[in-house]
Design a protein around this motif. Sequence first.
Motif, PDB file in Angstrom:
ATOM      1  N   MET A   1       0.817  -1.190   0.000  1.00  0.00           N
ATOM      2  CA  MET A   1       0.000   0.000   0.000  1.00  0.00           C
ATOM      3  C   MET A   1       0.863   1.258   0.000  1.00  0.00           C
ATOM      4  O   MET A   1       0.569   2.200  -0.715  1.00  0.00           O
ATOM      5  N   LEU A   2       1.875   1.253   0.851  1.00  0.00           N
ATOM      6  CA  LEU A   2       2.709   2.450   0.950  1.00  0.00           C
ATOM      7  C   LEU A   2       3.465   2.716  -0.338  1.00  0.00           C
ATOM      8  O   LEU A   2       3.608   3.873  -0.749  1.00  0.00           O
ATOM      9  N   GLN A   3       3.922   1.654  -0.991  1.00  0.00           N
ATOM     10  CA  GLN A   3       4.632   1.836  -2.267  1.00  0.00           C
ATOM     11  C   GLN A   3       3.721   2.519  -3.283  1.00  0.00           C
ATOM     12  O   GLN A   3       4.148   3.397  -4.020  1.00  0.00           O
ATOM     13  N   ALA A   4       2.465   2.115  -3.316  1.00  0.00           N
ATOM     14  CA  ALA A   4       1.507   2.716  -4.246  1.00  0.00           C
ATOM     15  C   ALA A   4       1.302   4.197  -3.921  1.00  0.00           C
ATOM     16  O   ALA A   4       1.244   5.037  -4.823  1.00  0.00           O
ATOM     17  N   LEU A   5       1.218   4.538  -2.646  1.00  0.00           N
ATOM     18  CA  LEU A   5       1.040   5.935  -2.255  1.00  0.00           C
ATOM     19  C   LEU A   5       2.296   6.761  -2.531  1.00  0.00           C
ATOM     20  O   LEU A   5       2.205   7.953  -2.817  1.00  0.00           O
ATOM     21  N   GLU A   6       3.458   6.125  -2.457  1.00  0.00           N
ATOM     22  CA  GLU A   6       4.707   6.834  -2.745  1.00  0.00           C
ATOM     23  C   GLU A   6       4.798   7.265  -4.204  1.00  0.00           C
ATOM     24  O   GLU A   6       5.524   8.203  -4.534  1.00  0.00           O
ATOM     25  N   GLU A   7       4.070   6.607  -5.086  1.00  0.00           N
ATOM     26  CA  GLU A   7       4.083   6.946  -6.516  1.00  0.00           C
ATOM     27  C   GLU A   7       3.272   8.202  -6.841  1.00  0.00           C
ATOM     28  O   GLU A   7       3.371   8.732  -7.935  1.00  0.00           O
ATOM     29  N   VAL A   8       2.456   8.651  -5.925  1.00  0.00           N
ATOM     30  CA  VAL A   8       1.560   9.781  -6.186  1.00  0.00           C
ATOM     31  C   VAL A   8       2.333  11.085  -6.088  1.00  0.00           C
ATOM     32  O   VAL A   8       2.932  11.397  -5.059  1.00  0.00           O
ATOM     33  N   GLU A   9       2.319  11.833  -7.164  1.00  0.00           N
ATOM     34  CA  GLU A   9       2.993  13.126  -7.249  1.00  0.00           C
ATOM     35  C   GLU A   9       1.999  14.169  -7.741  1.00  0.00           C
ATOM     36  O   GLU A   9       1.076  13.842  -8.484  1.00  0.00           O
ATOM     37  N   PRO A  10       2.192  15.417  -7.369  1.00  0.00           N
ATOM     38  CA  PRO A  10       1.306  16.471  -7.887  1.00  0.00           C
ATOM     39  C   PRO A  10       1.387  16.558  -9.414  1.00  0.00           C
ATOM     40  O   PRO A  10       2.463  16.438  -9.994  1.00  0.00           O
ATOM     41  N   ALA A  11       0.262  16.769 -10.049  1.00  0.00           N
ATOM     42  CA  ALA A  11       0.215  16.892 -11.506  1.00  0.00           C
ATOM     43  C   ALA A  11       0.594  18.304 -11.946  1.00  0.00           C
ATOM     44  O   ALA A  11       1.024  18.501 -13.073  1.00  0.00           O
ATOM     45  N   GLU A  12       0.424  19.263 -11.057  1.00  0.00           N
ATOM     46  CA  GLU A  12       0.704  20.658 -11.403  1.00  0.00           C
ATOM     47  C   GLU A  12       1.825  21.216 -10.531  1.00  0.00           C
ATOM     48  O   GLU A  12       1.845  20.976  -9.324  1.00  0.00           O
ATOM     49  N   PRO A  13       2.725  21.981 -11.134  1.00  0.00           N
ATOM     50  CA  PRO A  13       3.754  22.639 -10.318  1.00  0.00           C
ATOM     51  C   PRO A  13       3.136  23.791  -9.524  1.00  0.00           C
ATOM     52  O   PRO A  13       2.021  24.218  -9.793  1.00  0.00           O
ATOM     53  N   ASN A  14       3.845  24.267  -8.544  1.00  0.00           N
ATOM     54  CA  ASN A  14       3.445  25.435  -7.747  1.00  0.00           C
ATOM     55  C   ASN A  14       2.174  25.223  -6.928  1.00  0.00           C
ATOM     56  O   ASN A  14       1.443  26.166  -6.666  1.00  0.00           O
ATOM     57  N   ARG A  15       1.920  23.974  -6.565  1.00  0.00           N
ATOM     58  CA  ARG A  15       0.762  23.722  -5.701  1.00  0.00           C
ATOM     59  C   ARG A  15       1.189  23.029  -4.421  1.00  0.00           C
ATOM     60  O   ARG A  15       0.408  22.350  -3.767  1.00  0.00           O
ATOM     61  N   ASP A  16       2.444  23.201  -4.060  1.00  0.00           N
ATOM     62  CA  ASP A  16       2.993  22.575  -2.858  1.00  0.00           C
ATOM     63  C   ASP A  16       2.243  22.990  -1.597  1.00  0.00           C
ATOM     64  O   ASP A  16       2.211  22.250  -0.622  1.00  0.00           O
ATOM     65  N   HIS A  17       1.659  24.171  -1.615  1.00  0.00           N
ATOM     66  CA  HIS A  17       0.938  24.674  -0.441  1.00  0.00           C
ATOM     67  C   HIS A  17      -0.267  23.802  -0.088  1.00  0.00           C
ATOM     68  O   HIS A  17      -0.765  23.852   1.023  1.00  0.00           O
ATOM     69  N   LEU A  18      -0.721  22.990  -1.037  1.00  0.00           N
ATOM     70  CA  LEU A  18      -1.853  22.094  -0.784  1.00  0.00           C
ATOM     71  C   LEU A  18      -1.409  20.711  -0.314  1.00  0.00           C
ATOM     72  O   LEU A  18      -2.245  19.890   0.044  1.00  0.00           O
ATOM     73  N   GLY A  19      -0.111  20.451  -0.340  1.00  0.00           N
ATOM     74  CA  GLY A  19       0.386  19.139   0.062  1.00  0.00           C
ATOM     75  C   GLY A  19       0.250  18.135  -1.065  1.00  0.00           C
ATOM     76  O   GLY A  19      -0.168  18.466  -2.177  1.00  0.00           O
ATOM     77  N   LEU A  20       0.616  16.899  -0.778  1.00  0.00           N
ATOM     78  CA  LEU A  20       0.489  15.837  -1.775  1.00  0.00           C
ATOM     79  C   LEU A  20      -0.981  15.603  -2.111  1.00  0.00           C
ATOM     80  O   LEU A  20      -1.849  15.752  -1.247  1.00  0.00           O
ATOM     81  N   PRO A  21      -1.261  15.201  -3.339  1.00  0.00           N
ATOM     82  CA  PRO A  21      -2.650  14.896  -3.687  1.00  0.00           C
ATOM     83  C   PRO A  21      -3.154  13.652  -2.953  1.00  0.00           C
ATOM     84  O   PRO A  21      -2.375  12.733  -2.690  1.00  0.00           O
ATOM     85  N   PHE A  22      -4.413  13.656  -2.640  1.00  0.00           N
ATOM     86  CA  PHE A  22      -5.077  12.454  -2.136  1.00  0.00           C
ATOM     87  C   PHE A  22      -5.442  11.596  -3.340  1.00  0.00           C
ATOM     88  O   PHE A  22      -5.657  12.125  -4.437  1.00  0.00           O
ATOM     89  N   ILE A  23      -5.526  10.292  -3.145  1.00  0.00           N
ATOM     90  CA  ILE A  23      -6.096   9.415  -4.170  1.00  0.00           C
ATOM     91  C   ILE A  23      -7.229   8.633  -3.523  1.00  0.00           C
ATOM     92  O   ILE A  23      -7.218   8.373  -2.320  1.00  0.00           O
ATOM     93  N   THR A  24      -8.216   8.299  -4.322  1.00  0.00           N
ATOM     94  CA  THR A  24      -9.350   7.545  -3.801  1.00  0.00           C
ATOM     95  C   THR A  24      -8.928   6.105  -3.539  1.00  0.00           C
ATOM     96  O   THR A  24      -7.893   5.636  -4.029  1.00  0.00           O
ATOM     97  N   ALA A  25      -9.743   5.408  -2.787  1.00  0.00           N
ATOM     98  CA  ALA A  25      -9.481   3.993  -2.531  1.00  0.00           C
ATOM     99  C   ALA A  25      -9.472   3.204  -3.840  1.00  0.00           C
ATOM    100  O   ALA A  25      -8.731   2.228  -3.973  1.00  0.00           O
ATOM    101  N   TYR A  26     -10.247   3.645  -4.822  1.00  0.00           N
ATOM    102  CA  TYR A  26     -10.242   2.981  -6.134  1.00  0.00           C
ATOM    103  C   TYR A  26      -8.891   3.152  -6.816  1.00  0.00           C
ATOM    104  O   TYR A  26      -8.321   2.198  -7.345  1.00  0.00           O
ATOM    105  N   GLN A  27      -8.379   4.372  -6.831  1.00  0.00           N
ATOM    106  CA  GLN A  27      -7.084   4.622  -7.455  1.00  0.00           C
ATOM    107  C   GLN A  27      -5.988   3.839  -6.739  1.00  0.00           C
ATOM    108  O   GLN A  27      -5.088   3.292  -7.373  1.00  0.00           O
ATOM    109  N   LEU A  28      -6.077   3.773  -5.426  1.00  0.00           N
ATOM    110  CA  LEU A  28      -5.105   3.010  -4.650  1.00  0.00           C
ATOM    111  C   LEU A  28      -5.180   1.527  -4.995  1.00  0.00           C
ATOM    112  O   LEU A  28      -4.150   0.879  -5.213  1.00  0.00           O
ATOM    113  N   ALA A  29      -6.385   0.985  -5.071  1.00  0.00           N
ATOM    114  CA  ALA A  29      -6.544  -0.432  -5.397  1.00  0.00           C
ATOM    115  C   ALA A  29      -5.991  -0.742  -6.787  1.00  0.00           C
ATOM    116  O   ALA A  29      -5.364  -1.787  -6.990  1.00  0.00           O
TER     117      ALA A  29
END
Length: 120
Positions: free
Chosen positions: A1-29
């Motif tokens: 699970m953690l490896q899958a979450l480690e792959e998630v990166e922001p799609a847009e630059p300059n949005r660091d103030h929002l933190g890493l994007p969340f992914i749904t349980a579907y995207q994680l699965a």
Amino acid sequence: MLQALEEVEPAEPNRDHLGLPFITAYQLAIKVDRILPELTEELGVAVGGEGTGQHNSLTSYLAHQLSQRIKDPTRNFGVEGAQLSNVDVAEMSFRTADGEVISSSNVGARYDLSMFRLRR
């Protein structure tokens, strides 16, 4: 699970103030099934989605496991969760690793959609 979450990166630059994007349980699965297909096979479940005819799925299994770990006050678990409201959501679809499109079975249900991201 953690490896899958480690792959998630922001799609847009300059949005660091929002933190890493969340992914749904579907995207994680979908990511976990791609990385570790033997887990899906071992559990004897499908990734999930509307029309699978199963009440158990990899999506619900992962969401439950993460939720239990996040709410355990004795753990300092490196994942945070959130909910996406189901209000006025008409459709939500995802593409699996093999290109199949699956729709969330939670849309229109009484459940909000679980989302997760690494805590940084």
